[in-house]
Design an enzyme around this catalytic site. Structure first.
Site, PDB file in Angstrom:
ATOM      1  N   THR A  33      -9.069 -12.200   7.317  1.00  0.00           N
ATOM      2  CA  THR A  33      -9.270 -11.009   8.152  1.00  0.00           C
ATOM      3  C   THR A  33     -10.328 -10.112   7.510  1.00  0.00           C
ATOM      4  OG1 THR A  33      -6.983 -11.135   8.846  1.00  0.00           O
ATOM      5  CG2 THR A  33      -8.049  -9.005   9.125  1.00  0.00           C
ATOM      6  N   GLY A 106      -7.443  -4.115   5.878  1.00  0.00           N
ATOM      7  CA  GLY A 106      -7.285  -4.294   7.323  1.00  0.00           C
ATOM      8  C   GLY A 106      -5.827  -4.394   7.739  1.00  0.00           C
ATOM      9  N   GLU A 112      -1.857 -12.637   5.370  1.00  0.00           N
ATOM     10  CA  GLU A 112      -2.922 -13.214   4.523  1.00  0.00           C
ATOM     11  C   GLU A 112      -2.305 -13.870   3.286  1.00  0.00           C
ATOM     12  OE1 GLU A 112      -6.782 -10.363   5.339  1.00  0.00           O
ATOM     13  OE2 GLU A 112      -5.250  -9.629   3.984  1.00  0.00           O
ATOM     14  N   LYS A 130     -17.327  -4.982  -4.470  1.00  0.00           N
ATOM     15  CA  LYS A 130     -15.869  -5.161  -4.583  1.00  0.00           C
ATOM     16  C   LYS A 130     -15.424  -5.524  -6.007  1.00  0.00           C
ATOM     17  CE  LYS A 130     -15.364  -4.802  -0.044  1.00  0.00           C
ATOM     18  NZ  LYS A 130     -14.868  -5.838   0.809  1.00  0.00           N
TER      19      LYS A 130
HETATM   20  O1  LIG Z   1      -7.583  -7.680   3.121  1.00  0.00           O
HETATM   21  C1  LIG Z   1      -8.214  -7.577   4.139  1.00  0.00           C
HETATM   22  C2  LIG Z   1      -7.593  -7.268   5.441  1.00  0.00           C
HETATM   23  O2  LIG Z   1      -6.238  -6.943   5.301  1.00  0.00           O
HETATM   24  C3  LIG Z   1      -9.697  -7.788   4.126  1.00  0.00           C
HETATM   25  O3  LIG Z   1      -9.950  -9.106   3.757  1.00  0.00           O
HETATM   26  C4  LIG Z   1     -10.308  -6.816   3.167  1.00  0.00           C
HETATM   27  O4  LIG Z   1      -9.984  -5.500   3.590  1.00  0.00           O
HETATM   28  C5  LIG Z   1     -11.830  -6.972   3.101  1.00  0.00           C
HETATM   29  O5  LIG Z   1     -12.410  -6.643   4.320  1.00  0.00           O
HETATM   30  P1  LIG Z   1     -13.983  -6.556   4.517  1.00  0.00           P
HETATM   31  O6  LIG Z   1     -14.530  -7.940   4.364  1.00  0.00           O
HETATM   32  O7  LIG Z   1     -14.145  -5.987   5.911  1.00  0.00           O
HETATM   33  O8  LIG Z   1     -14.515  -5.618   3.461  1.00  0.00           O
END
Ligand SMILES: O=C(CO)[C@H](O)[C@H](O)COP(=O)(O)O
Length: 236
Positions: A33, A106, A112, A130
Site C-alpha cells: 500500500t 496509510g 500489510e 525514509k
Molecule cells: O505503510 C504504508 C501504508 O500503511 C506505506 O507503505 C507507507 O506509508 C509508505 O507509503 P509511501 O510509499 O506513500 O510513502
C-alpha cells in the site's frame, strides 16, 4: 527536474519499477500500500499486459492495492486460495540500518504485516528520505486499535513513555477508519531503542490489533535516489 516534488515522484517511479522487474512469471505476489508501491503495481500490470509476465496472482494489502490491481489488470487471489506468497512488495515510512521498519502511514499496516511476513521474499521500496539511524526519529508509530478500547490503550501507551494521538481524517470529519473498521493511534516515542520488544509490548495491550513496527521481516530494501540529477536505485 523542476521541483523537489518532481524528484520524489521520479525516485518513487524508478524504485517501483525496479521492484516490479524482479517479479517472475508464475508468482504469487503480495501487493503493498502507498504511493511508492502504487508504481510497482502499475508496472507489474504493464508487464502482464505486454505478455512479458504470465500466471501472476496478487494478494492486496488494502482496499487501495485492490483498486490499483484491478485498474492495471493484475489478477487477484486471497490467502484462503494459496499456500504461500513468493514475493511481497511494500513501502515504508522509516527504514533503519537493520532493515527494520515503521509502516502504517496509510493505516494499512495490519494487513500489510500479515502479507509481507508470509512472503518468501519481502522487498521494501522507498525513496532515500525514509532512511533513519533509529526508528522513531521522524515518524510517529501507528497502532491500530478497536474503537471501544481507544482510551485505555492510549493511557497504557502513555505509561510506556509514548505520546499518543488519534489519527484524524483529511476531508472527513472525525477519526481515520481502517479497512477493518478500526482507529489508528499515532505514537511519538523519543527514539525506539528495542523495536522487537516494543512491537511485542504494544501488541500485548488488549484492544490493539497491530502496530507499525516490522522487525526482522525485510529481505531487500530498494532505495530510490537522485545522483547527478538522475534517479538511480540502490539495494540495501
Ligand atoms: O505503510 C504504508 C501504508 O500503511 C506505506 O507503505 C507507507 O506509508 C509508505 O507509503 P509511501 O510509499 O506513500 O510513502
Amino acid at each position: 527536474m523542476s521541483t523537489a516534488t518532481d524528484a520524489v515522484t521520479l525516485m518513487k517511479q524508478q524504485v517501483g519499477k525496479a521492484a516490479a522487474d524482479r517479479v517472475k512469471s508464475g508468482s504469487i505476489v503480495g501487493l503493498g500500500t502507498g504511493s511508492t508501491t502504487a508504481y510497482a503495481i502499475q508496472y507489474i500490470g504493464e508487464r502482464i499486459q505486454s505478455g512479458e509476465l504470465t500466471d501472476i496472482k496478487g494478494i492486496p494489502t488494502s482496499f487501495q492495492a485492490e483498486v490499483l490491481a484491478k485498474k492495471y489488470g493484475v489478477p487477484l487471489t486471497t490467502l484462503d486460495e494459496v499456500d504461500h506468497i513468493d514475493v511481497a512488495i511494500d513501502g515504508a515510512d522509516e527504514v533503519d540500518p537493520n532493515k527494520n521498519l515503521i509502516k502504517g502511514g496509510g493505516a494499512a499496516h495490519t494487513r500489510e504485516k500479515v502479507v509481507d511476513s508470509l512472503a518468501d521474499q519481502f522487498i521494501v521500496v522507498v525513496d532515500s528520505s525514509k532512511l533513519v539511524d533509529k526508528l522513531g526519529s521522524t515518524f510517529l508509530l501507528p497502532v491500530e486499535v478497536l474503537p471501544m478500547a481507544m482510551t485505555p490503550v492510549m493511557r497504557a501507551i502513555a505509561k510506556l513513555g509514548g505520546k499518543p494521538e488519534l489519527r484524524m481524517g483529511i476531508k472527513k470529519a472525525g477519526p481515520v477508519i481502517t479497512d477493518q473498521g478500526n482507529f489508528v493511534i499515532d505514537v511519538k516515542f523519543d527514539k525506539i531503542d528495542n523495536p522487537a520488544e516494543l512491537e511485542k509490548t504494544l501488541n500485548n495491550l488488549p484492544g490493539v490489533l497491530e502496530n507499525g513496527l516490522f522487525v526482522n521481516v525485510t529481505d531487500v530494501v530498494l532505495i530510490g535516489e537522485i545522483k547527478d540529477g538522475q534517479p538511480v536505485v540502490r539495494e540495501m
